[in-house]
Design a protein around this motif. Sequence first.
Motif: not given
Length: 255
Positions: A3, A6, A14, A18, A23, A68-70, A105, A110, A113
């Motif tokens: 993990q 972002l 990034v 993706g 995401a 990928v943690r926003l 995204l 990506y 999501v």
Amino acid sequence: MSQSRLTELTWREVRRAGEQGIALLPIGSQEQHAGHLPMGTDTLLVEQVVDRALALLDHGEPPAPEVVRLPALPFGHSPHHLFAAAVSLSATTLGAVLDDVLDSLVTSGYRRVMVVNGHGGNDEIMRLAVKRFALRARVTVAACSYWTLTDGEDEAGRPDVTPGHAGWFETSLMLAAHPTLVRTPVPARTPVEPPPLFDHPPHPGLTVERHGEWERVDGSTDDASGADAHRGGRLLDDRARGLARAIRAFDAASR
């Protein structure tokens, strides 16, 4: 680690993430939570559940999916809390923000999501945004509110007051996650009669809203004075395990 955040990635990282990764967008709110919890309770709790879930995935078996943690979206749809204090987006604006984030995204590469919500007022808007976006973009999108995800192995909860608002459930979670932000001692809530229709509909299956109800109940749905940090920690872990399982299931179904 499987993990990443972002905010800390370069644009090439990034793009590369993706190609296979998920995401994950947490969304919360800034709104009154009675007199003992902070405005950002919903945002703080959804972040806590997400962080615990990702930690479980990173140390579990089989190898975790790439996530990928926003950054959490800190504002939500909270007009029903403006009688006291809130920073609220209209339903139209929140839907547009989610649409723009999802569109960004997808444009950034990506194709998967997940949106994880921490505020009840966002739930319907979030689900509609996900449904509408998947109709026009080649993407697989999932959405959930963290309190609905449980592994069913912990009996610490009280379904009758979960999730509630500024009540036993949220206060127990905050005592476990951010105890210094809880104003203690938590006062007992004076019983309100008749109970609010938004929380006690007159018939199963009905959604009922009546003007002035939130102000009448002083911004909380149930008595939080018996909240407990130990049980709150167990409930956070239970939701985190549920979310970790949901992420794995989404990963398997969307590859």
